[in-house]
Design a protein around this motif. Structure first.
Motif, PDB file in Angstrom:
ATOM      1  N   THR A 197     -16.294   9.994  41.195  1.00 13.23           N
ATOM      2  CA  THR A 197     -16.361   9.149  42.387  1.00 13.23           C
ATOM      3  C   THR A 197     -17.463   8.093  42.256  1.00 13.23           C
ATOM      4  N   THR A 198     -18.558   8.467  41.592  1.00  8.41           N
ATOM      5  CA  THR A 198     -19.629   7.486  41.358  1.00  8.41           C
ATOM      6  C   THR A 198     -19.118   6.342  40.488  1.00  8.41           C
ATOM      7  N   LEU A 199     -18.383   6.670  39.437  1.00  9.84           N
ATOM      8  CA  LEU A 199     -17.822   5.638  38.561  1.00  9.84           C
ATOM      9  C   LEU A 199     -16.841   4.749  39.315  1.00  9.84           C
ATOM     10  N   THR A 200     -15.995   5.352  40.150  1.00 12.61           N
ATOM     11  CA  THR A 200     -15.014   4.574  40.913  1.00 12.61           C
ATOM     12  C   THR A 200     -15.707   3.632  41.883  1.00 12.61           C
ATOM     13  N   LEU A 201     -16.723   4.153  42.564  1.00 14.07           N
ATOM     14  CA  LEU A 201     -17.462   3.326  43.519  1.00 14.07           C
ATOM     15  C   LEU A 201     -18.138   2.153  42.814  1.00 14.07           C
ATOM     16  N   ALA A 202     -18.774   2.433  41.675  1.00 14.46           N
ATOM     17  CA  ALA A 202     -19.461   1.373  40.940  1.00 14.46           C
ATOM     18  C   ALA A 202     -18.472   0.340  40.405  1.00 14.46           C
TER      19      ALA A 202
END
Length: 324
Positions: free
Chosen positions: A163-168
């Motif tokens: 989710t961190t990668l998707t948000l970034a």
């Protein structure tokens, strides 16, 4: 072990491990960006409709944030819940739109109806997933493939790294679109009129008192009349203008105290402080406040390119608007 059992953990060590795992994942993404990212940006720029973002569960929460960021930076966008889409909200997705669909596995069944709708009406899909060969990515016009890296949680299952990668990646997409549209601070304020952010982006012209409120006197006016003007306008200052209407000086309470000897027999030009500090209408209110603080003054005249006063900005106007 029962679910409600509490065990002792080194919280700081856990936090460092999670942040380290996610930081390393972000660095991996930054050095190996999805090949289709430039194409996705150009696709959205070329389309005339909105960007529809959808995803289920944690991907949906991230999708809501991506849609909000896009909308606030010049790319009209909103989130559609995939379950609601299957019960009527597909009518919100038009042939002019672009869909960003998010699924870590690429096999989220709830996205099926949106995908079918996009295929039926030739609506381009920007897919975000870690599986390039998934059902979602096989139908995507542009594939934003995430690196398949371990989740940061201890059991490797809770959506954390993914989710961190998707948000970034969503932020990267939004900022690329923002810069391609030459999005400026004044545009940003249009979408953020409230709160401290809106106040910081307000301009002097938006907070100043206009021409009808200006405490102006001419160079030859006697100080008896100048003091009346200063008192009646309530800004604690008078602007001195020449025959052409340009501001040549200001008279403050400090100037009155420094010239008490024979003050009432003098004229405005003999008491005024020359070359006054002014700002232009397009100056950010935060910058104007900084000028007032630096020079220990409470009011600034707002002038045009010729030096003609257009308004006056008081310290209290900035503070009331929330400019800090």
């Amino acid at each position: 072990m029962a679910l409600n059992t509490i065990v002792s953990v080194d919280t700081a060590a856990v936090a460092r491990r999670v942040l380290q795992v996610e930081a390393e994942a972000l660095m991996a993404l930054s050095t190996d960006l999805p090949a289709d990212l430039p194409a996705a940006v150009q696709l959205i720029l070329d389309r005339t409709g909105r960007v529809i973002v959808s995803g289920m569960g944690k991907s949906g929460h991230i999708g809501r944030k991506i849609a909000a960021t896009l909308a606030s930076t010049g790319t009209p966008s909103f989130f559609v819940h995939p379950a609601e889409a299957s019960h009527g909200d597909l009518g919100m997705v038009t042939p002019q739109d672009t869909c960003i669909l998010i699924s870590n596995s690429g096999e989220t069944s709830e996205l099926g109806d949106i995908i079918a709708h996009c295929v039926r009406f030739s609506i381009p899909i920007v897919g975000i997933s870690k599986r390039d060969d998934s059902s979602l990515m096989r139908t995507a016009t542009c594939k934003l493939t995430l690196p398949d890296l371990p989740e940061a949680c201890s059991i490797g299952m809770a959506p954390t790294t993914s989710t961190t990668l998707t948000l970034a990646l969503g932020d990267a997409l939004a900022v690329a679109l923002m810069e391609a549209r030459a999005f400026k601070p004044e545009h940003f304020r249009t979408y953020h009129p409230g709160g401290k952010l809106g106040a910081r982006l307000a301009k002097a012209a938006q907070l100043m008192h206009g021409a009808d409120s200006l405490p102006l006197v001419n160079t030859t006016q006697p100080m008896t009349e100048v003091i009346l003007t200063m008192t009646s306008r309530g800004f604690g200052v008078a602007g001195v203008v020449d025959a052409a209407g340009a501001l040549t000086g200001v008279i403050t309470d400090g100037d009155l105290r420094r010239n008490m000897d024979g003050l009432m027999g003098r004229t405005a030009q003999t008491v005024a402080t020359r070359n006054p500090i002014t700002v232009r209408p397009e100056t950010l209110a935060a910058e104007a406040l900084a000028v007032m603080n630096a020079h220990k003054i409470t009011a600034l005249f707002v002038t045009d390119a010729t030096g003609t006063p257009l308004g006056i900005l008081h310290l209290h106007d900035c503070l009331r608007a929330g400019v800090v």
